[in-house]
Write an enzyme that holds these catalytic residues in place. Structure first.
Site, mmCIF file in Angstrom:
data_model
loop_
_atom_site.group_PDB
_atom_site.id
_atom_site.type_symbol
_atom_site.label_atom_id
_atom_site.label_comp_id
_atom_site.label_asym_id
_atom_site.label_seq_id
_atom_site.Cartn_x
_atom_site.Cartn_y
_atom_site.Cartn_z
ATOM 1 N N HIS A 12 0.768 -1.378 -0.259
ATOM 2 C CA HIS A 12 0.198 0.030 0.299
ATOM 3 C C HIS A 12 1.258 1.432 0.200
ATOM 4 O O HIS A 12 -0.195 2.101 0.487
ATOM 5 C CB HIS A 12 -1.107 -0.017 1.128
ATOM 6 C CG HIS A 12 -0.663 0.258 2.686
ATOM 7 N ND1 HIS A 12 -0.770 -0.354 4.139
ATOM 8 C CD2 HIS A 12 0.984 0.702 3.128
ATOM 9 C CE1 HIS A 12 -0.320 -0.190 4.428
ATOM 10 N NE2 HIS A 12 0.648 0.613 4.519
ATOM 11 N N HIS A 59 -2.932 4.669 9.616
ATOM 12 C CA HIS A 59 -2.018 4.942 9.972
ATOM 13 C C HIS A 59 -2.090 6.508 11.354
ATOM 14 O O HIS A 59 -0.632 7.411 10.965
ATOM 15 C CB HIS A 59 -0.586 5.721 8.826
ATOM 16 C CG HIS A 59 -0.484 3.868 8.132
ATOM 17 N ND1 HIS A 59 -1.445 3.345 7.410
ATOM 18 C CD2 HIS A 59 0.406 3.306 7.859
ATOM 19 C CE1 HIS A 59 -0.736 2.734 6.340
ATOM 20 N NE2 HIS A 59 0.098 2.503 7.060
ATOM 21 N N HIS A 194 9.390 -3.878 4.914
ATOM 22 C CA HIS A 194 10.258 -2.284 5.233
ATOM 23 C C HIS A 194 10.242 -1.784 6.564
ATOM 24 O O HIS A 194 9.918 -1.957 7.319
ATOM 25 C CB HIS A 194 9.253 -1.448 4.325
ATOM 26 C CG HIS A 194 8.216 -1.130 4.588
ATOM 27 N ND1 HIS A 194 6.880 -2.302 4.450
ATOM 28 C CD2 HIS A 194 7.077 -0.649 4.703
ATOM 29 C CE1 HIS A 194 5.884 -1.887 5.024
ATOM 30 N NE2 HIS A 194 5.701 -0.466 5.534
HETATM 31 C C1 DHB Z 1 5.807 3.393 2.474
HETATM 32 C C2 DHB Z 1 5.493 2.292 3.231
HETATM 33 C C3 DHB Z 1 4.002 2.475 4.167
HETATM 34 O O1 DHB Z 1 3.520 0.351 4.201
HETATM 35 C C4 DHB Z 1 4.050 3.143 4.735
HETATM 36 O O2 DHB Z 1 2.308 3.265 5.396
HETATM 37 C C5 DHB Z 1 3.310 4.687 4.023
HETATM 38 C C6 DHB Z 1 4.823 4.575 3.007
HETATM 39 C C7 DHB Z 1 6.462 4.225 2.023
HETATM 40 O O3 DHB Z 1 7.602 2.627 1.438
HETATM 41 O O4 DHB Z 1 6.783 4.955 0.547
HETATM 42 FE FE FE Z 2 1.995 1.011 5.592
#
Ligand code: DHB
Ligand code: FE
Length: 282
Positions: A12, A59, A194
């Site tokens: 996402h 978020h 990530h």
């Molecule tokens: C990114 C990834 C995420 O899961 C998010 O909530 C906000 C940003 C990113 O990789 O930029």
């Molecule tokens: Fe995220």
């Protein structure tokens, strides 16, 4: 009766929303990522699901650290999106299905999942980016009603991966007991590996992601061996979002086939994955 006809796992990253808005799908950076969604678009076009249950994490738009439900479900007629500061243009409101929401809530609570019920709920990029990915045009999005199911993967302690898988199974039972004649798709979103901040910003664990994707169909319990702290070590502090894919997987049951899968590194700081499962209806 309502039927779960399939499920999709998807990342996402907000930048994806901007790429769709700016029509960058054919650019070299984006092409290998969007190519992975072609089978999903074809499948959605063919199956035309009536309702999407969208498992995602907020978020900080609708819920904040002062009051953080572990699991929350929308029971509204409409869900508004708002500007969260990622440069994303807010999307038009999404149409809900309150009767179906209340059935799910009733069924889940009686199945011992004491879910927070929200008669108003704003949805953020965790919800809107997967919606734009599945149904890139507004006209397509308007044809599917949505049920947002929000999971806390923001403030510790998070629900365990096991709890997510079991919640998915309970959702599967809840859908199957709804009397309306609906084709339902479930989306498990967020992830894959990530980390957006701190010394390990940009951390990606390709090997772990590949193992997760490879085992999701036949051995989703593989992920249960890791605590969320161990998962954060392995896939990054935001990579833990991947436990939400288990809710989708649990809901589908074991009579499924995998129609497509794609993995692409990186989109922004994130490993982006997509998988499409179809249930084999009796
Ligand atoms: C990114 C990834 C995420 O899961 C998010 O909530 C906000 C940003 C990113 O990789 O930029
Ligand atoms: Fe995220």
């Amino acid at each position: 009766m309502a039927r779960l006809i399939g499920g999709v796992g998807s990342s996402h990253v907000p930048a994806i929303g901007n790429a769709i808005e700016q029509k960058l799908q054919g650019e070299p950076y984006w092409k290998p990522f969007f190519k992975g969604y072609e089978p999903v678009w074809q499948w959605m076009e063919e199956k035309k699901p009536d309702v999407a249950i969208l498992v995602y994490n907020d978020h900080g738009l609708n819920f904040f650290l002062d009051a953080m439900p572990t699991f929350a479900i929308g029971a509204a007629a409409e869900y508004q999106n708002a500007d969260e500061g990622w440069g994303l243009k807010p999307l038009d409101p999404f149409k809900g299905d309150p009767d179906f929401s209340w059935h799910l809530i009733d069924s889940l609570v009686h199945d011992e999942f004491d879910i927070t019920m929200c008669q108003e709920m704003q949805v953020d990029h965790g919800f809107t980016v997967p919606m734009s990915l599945m149904w890139p045009q507004q006209a397509l999005r308007d044809q599917v009603k949505v049920i947002p199911l929000c999971v806390n993967v923001v403030q510790y302690p998070f629900p365990t991966a096991r709890r997510c898988l079991r919640l998915g199974e309970a959702i599967g039972r809840a859908v199957a007991s709804y009397e309306e004649d609906l084709d339902v798709v479930i989306l498990g979103t967020g992830g894959l590996s990530h980390q957006l901040d701190g010394e390990r910003a940009g951390h990606i664990n390709r090997e772990f992601d590949m193992e997760f994707l490879g085992r999701l169909k036949d051995d989703p319990e593989w992920l249960l061996q890791f605590t969320n702290y161990e998962l954060a070590e392995k896939v990054g502090s935001q990579g833990v979002e991947m436990i939400m894919w288990l809710i989708m997987r649990g809901a589908l049951g074991d009579n499924i086939r995998e129609l497509s899968r794609n993995y692409h590194i990186p989109i922004s700081n994130t490993a982006a994955g997509v998988v499409l499962f179809e249930t084999l209806l009796p």
